[in-house]
Design a protein around this motif. Structure first.
Motif, mmCIF file in Angstrom:
data_model
loop_
_atom_site.group_PDB
_atom_site.id
_atom_site.type_symbol
_atom_site.label_atom_id
_atom_site.label_comp_id
_atom_site.label_asym_id
_atom_site.label_seq_id
_atom_site.Cartn_x
_atom_site.Cartn_y
_atom_site.Cartn_z
ATOM 1 N N TYR A 1 6.440 -8.813 6.927
ATOM 2 C CA TYR A 1 5.938 -7.453 6.754
ATOM 3 C C TYR A 1 4.496 -7.396 6.291
ATOM 4 C CZ TYR A 1 6.841 -8.656 1.901
ATOM 5 O OH TYR A 1 6.830 -9.282 0.697
ATOM 6 N N ALA A 2 3.988 -8.490 5.667
ATOM 7 C CA ALA A 2 2.715 -8.399 4.978
ATOM 8 C C ALA A 2 1.531 -8.922 5.787
ATOM 9 C CB ALA A 2 2.792 -9.159 3.653
ATOM 10 N N LYS B 1 -12.111 -4.987 8.620
ATOM 11 C CA LYS B 1 -12.661 -4.187 9.727
ATOM 12 C C LYS B 1 -13.978 -3.550 9.282
ATOM 13 C CE LYS B 1 -11.970 -1.674 13.643
ATOM 14 N NZ LYS B 1 -13.361 -1.301 13.837
ATOM 15 N N LEU C 1 -2.304 -0.817 8.967
ATOM 16 C CA LEU C 1 -3.153 0.321 8.589
ATOM 17 C C LEU C 1 -4.268 0.522 9.600
ATOM 18 C CD1 LEU C 1 -3.513 -0.354 4.769
ATOM 19 C CD2 LEU C 1 -2.214 1.465 5.843
ATOM 20 N N VAL C 2 -4.651 -0.583 10.255
ATOM 21 C CA VAL C 2 -5.687 -0.532 11.279
ATOM 22 C C VAL C 2 -4.962 -0.662 12.612
ATOM 23 C CG1 VAL C 2 -7.658 -1.792 12.234
ATOM 24 C CG2 VAL C 2 -7.378 -1.618 9.772
ATOM 25 N N ARG D 1 9.186 -6.301 11.136
ATOM 26 C CA ARG D 1 8.569 -4.970 11.144
ATOM 27 C C ARG D 1 7.281 -4.971 10.331
ATOM 28 N NH1 ARG D 1 10.328 0.721 8.410
ATOM 29 N NH2 ARG D 1 8.592 1.888 9.301
ATOM 30 N N MET D 2 6.169 -4.658 11.018
ATOM 31 C CA MET D 2 4.873 -4.576 10.343
ATOM 32 C C MET D 2 4.422 -3.134 10.364
ATOM 33 S SD MET D 2 2.934 -7.940 11.726
ATOM 34 C CE MET D 2 3.302 -7.683 13.442
ATOM 35 N N ALA E 1 -5.217 -8.345 21.638
ATOM 36 C CA ALA E 1 -6.228 -9.388 21.522
ATOM 37 C C ALA E 1 -6.317 -10.272 22.753
ATOM 38 C CB ALA E 1 -5.942 -10.227 20.300
ATOM 39 N N TYR F 1 15.661 -4.570 5.610
ATOM 40 C CA TYR F 1 14.317 -4.338 6.162
ATOM 41 C C TYR F 1 14.126 -5.321 7.318
ATOM 42 C CZ TYR F 1 9.344 -3.559 6.589
ATOM 43 O OH TYR F 1 8.113 -3.234 7.096
ATOM 44 N N PRO G 1 -0.881 -10.925 12.078
ATOM 45 C CA PRO G 1 -0.665 -12.113 12.913
ATOM 46 C C PRO G 1 -1.926 -12.511 13.686
ATOM 47 C CG PRO G 1 0.345 -10.212 13.926
ATOM 48 C CD PRO G 1 -0.258 -9.725 12.642
ATOM 49 N N ARG H 1 -5.450 -4.375 17.881
ATOM 50 C CA ARG H 1 -6.081 -4.588 19.183
ATOM 51 C C ARG H 1 -5.133 -5.405 20.050
ATOM 52 N NH1 ARG H 1 -9.762 -8.251 19.074
ATOM 53 N NH2 ARG H 1 -11.080 -7.446 20.702
ATOM 54 N N HIS I 1 -1.925 -6.889 5.794
ATOM 55 C CA HIS I 1 -2.168 -5.540 6.321
ATOM 56 C C HIS I 1 -2.900 -4.653 5.327
ATOM 57 C CE1 HIS I 1 -0.246 -6.056 10.138
ATOM 58 N NE2 HIS I 1 0.813 -6.582 9.553
ATOM 59 N N LYS I 2 -2.739 -4.951 4.046
ATOM 60 C CA LYS I 2 -3.437 -4.154 3.039
ATOM 61 C C LYS I 2 -4.939 -4.432 3.086
ATOM 62 C CE LYS I 2 -2.688 -3.010 -1.842
ATOM 63 N NZ LYS I 2 -1.948 -3.428 -3.046
ATOM 64 N N TYR J 1 0.839 -1.188 0.000
ATOM 65 C CA TYR J 1 0.000 0.000 0.000
ATOM 66 C C TYR J 1 0.882 1.249 0.000
ATOM 67 C CZ TYR J 1 0.712 -1.954 4.672
ATOM 68 O OH TYR J 1 1.259 -2.563 5.765
ATOM 69 N N ASP K 1 -7.628 -11.473 15.136
ATOM 70 C CA ASP K 1 -8.043 -10.844 16.396
ATOM 71 C C ASP K 1 -7.222 -9.581 16.684
ATOM 72 O OD1 ASP K 1 -5.735 -12.115 17.079
ATOM 73 O OD2 ASP K 1 -6.648 -13.517 18.493
ATOM 74 N N CYS K 2 -6.212 -9.311 15.882
ATOM 75 C CA CYS K 2 -5.526 -8.007 15.974
ATOM 76 C C CYS K 2 -6.394 -6.898 15.396
ATOM 77 C CB CYS K 2 -4.214 -8.031 15.214
ATOM 78 S SG CYS K 2 -3.014 -9.139 15.921
ATOM 79 N N VAL K 3 -7.411 -7.266 14.625
ATOM 80 C CA VAL K 3 -8.238 -6.271 13.944
ATOM 81 C C VAL K 3 -9.671 -6.276 14.467
ATOM 82 C CG1 VAL K 3 -8.989 -5.446 11.678
ATOM 83 C CG2 VAL K 3 -6.820 -6.646 11.889
ATOM 84 N N ILE K 4 -10.255 -7.463 14.634
ATOM 85 C CA ILE K 4 -11.641 -7.590 15.099
ATOM 86 C C ILE K 4 -11.720 -8.666 16.187
ATOM 87 C CG2 ILE K 4 -12.745 -6.848 12.933
ATOM 88 C CD1 ILE K 4 -13.014 -9.751 12.139
ATOM 89 N N PRO K 5 -12.723 -8.603 17.060
ATOM 90 C CA PRO K 5 -12.835 -9.643 18.086
ATOM 91 C C PRO K 5 -13.258 -10.991 17.483
ATOM 92 C CG PRO K 5 -14.631 -8.074 18.285
ATOM 93 C CD PRO K 5 -13.727 -7.555 17.217
ATOM 94 N N GLN L 1 5.415 -14.868 9.193
ATOM 95 C CA GLN L 1 5.781 -13.853 10.181
ATOM 96 C C GLN L 1 6.606 -12.831 9.429
ATOM 97 O OE1 GLN L 1 8.414 -15.044 13.307
ATOM 98 N NE2 GLN L 1 8.056 -13.182 14.471
ATOM 99 N N ALA M 1 -6.609 -5.557 5.869
ATOM 100 C CA ALA M 1 -7.180 -5.422 7.208
ATOM 101 C C ALA M 1 -8.253 -4.335 7.307
ATOM 102 C CB ALA M 1 -6.066 -5.199 8.228
ATOM 103 N N PRO M 2 -8.065 -3.152 6.679
ATOM 104 C CA PRO M 2 -9.130 -2.140 6.757
ATOM 105 C C PRO M 2 -10.437 -2.626 6.117
ATOM 106 C CG PRO M 2 -7.102 -1.161 5.917
ATOM 107 C CD PRO M 2 -6.878 -2.636 5.962
#
Lengths: 159, 157
Positions: free
Chosen positions: B112-113, B84, A136-137, A132-133, A142, A128, B116, A140, B77-78, A116, B119-123, B110, B80-81
């Motif tokens: 950059y992309a 959500k 964007l959100v 490292r992450m 968790a 790199y 993990p 939580r 991660h791209k 992105y 549940d890092c984004v939503i319950p 494990q 995840a929004p």
């Protein structure tokens, strides 16, 4: 590709060499099969430059394959675009830019193709950081690990 | 006296219980399918394993019509929004199942992309292990989720 010839050319001469290989009637390398980049930062034996870009070519006329490779310095690695010769180079070059930060001068639309826009740095560079992450959100929290630990302690020593 | 008159014609229960019973047997799921686990999801939800015979898990392809979000596969991660936002579009009450190790914890990725674990984004209510999980594991998780829905305090929304 195993057994097929490879040539290392200087970055300055690359555009001319590629144009010759494609357009000369005796060579006719009409097909760019792949374009790949590499980062030799931690490579055991010394290389002429930190980065390398290799072009895998195929000539339907000769039935021959050829690898053309150019080394680039660590600072501002850049090459002239090959997208004018082979339209297929467009996305390959965007990928090499996205993952390694190699600029292709004259590319019509050199922006990230996989990651992105908000992503900082270039993910496949050897420097790199592995973990490292760049979420964007907001992440939580968790799991309450302390609570889980207490529960498992209670389960293993029932008093 | 009422009991004498009506005898077996009525059953008495609590509102929580009857709502739980209704909700656990009318799960409409939205499959958020991103990877190879999708094949196993298809196997589980189609005729051979047939999750619909549990009165549950009829796929809907709009989050606004669904109350069970199944996250099937790797989420990066791209994406995840997007995930959500889909979760936010669903009406209450709603539940989430993480299908397979990638959705549960990122699996063997494990880097950059990859997120993990969703549940890092939503319950998440239920985690299904496996790469991919067998249909039996999925059905087991659905039955456990139904048990959980039956037992929970039912919000009147």
């Amino acid at each position: 590709m195993a057994g097929s010839p490879a040539a290392v050319v200087s970055a300055g001469a690359l555009a001319g060499v590629l144009a010759f290989l494609k357009d000369d009637p005796e060579t006719g390398f009409a097909f760019l099969m792949d374009l790949a980049a590499a980062d030799y930062l931690k490579f055991p034996s010394p290389r002429p430059g930190r980065f390398a870009v290799s072009y895998q070519l195929y000539s339907p006329k000769l039935g021959a394959r050829l690898c053309v490779k150019a080394y680039l310095p660590a600072e501002n690695p850049s090459l002239p675009t090959a997208s004018g010769l082979w339209a297929g180079a467009d996305w390959f070059e965007r990928e090499a830019w996205d993952m390694y930060g190699i600029r292709f001068e004259g590319h019509p639309n050199l922006k990230r193709i996989l990651m992105y826009e908000e992503f900082e740095g270039h993910a496949l560079r050897k420097d790199y950081p592995l973990g490292r992450m760049q979420p964007l959100v907001p992440m939580r929290d968790a799991i309450d690990y302390e609570k889980v630990r207490q529960q498992s302690r209670r389960a293993s020593n029932p008093s | 006296m009422t009991e004498d008159t009506l005898q077996d014609a009525v059953l008495t229960t609590r509102l929580d219980k009857v709502l739980g019973w209704a909700r656990k047997y009318s799960l409409f799921n939205y499959p958020f399918v991103t990877a190879c686990c999708g094949m196993e999801y298809m196997a589980t939800s189609s005729s051979h394993y047939d999750t619909d015979r549990f009165g549950a898990v009829f796929p809907r392809f709009s989050p606004r019509q669904a109350d069970l979000l199944m996250v099937v596969g790797t989420v990066n991660h791209k994406q995840a929004p997007v995930l959500k936002r889909i979760y936010d579009q669903m009406c209450e009450p709603k539940w989430v199942v993480a299908f397979g190790v990638c959705a549960t914890s990122g699996g063997f990725y494990q880097n950059y992309a990859t997120v993990p674990g969703v549940d890092c984004v939503i319950p998440v209510d239920m985690y299904i292990p496996g790469c991919p999980p067998r249909p039996e594991t999925v059905i087991d998780a659905l039955m456990k989720l139904q048990e959980r829905i039956q037992g929970q305090k039912q919000a009147l929304v």
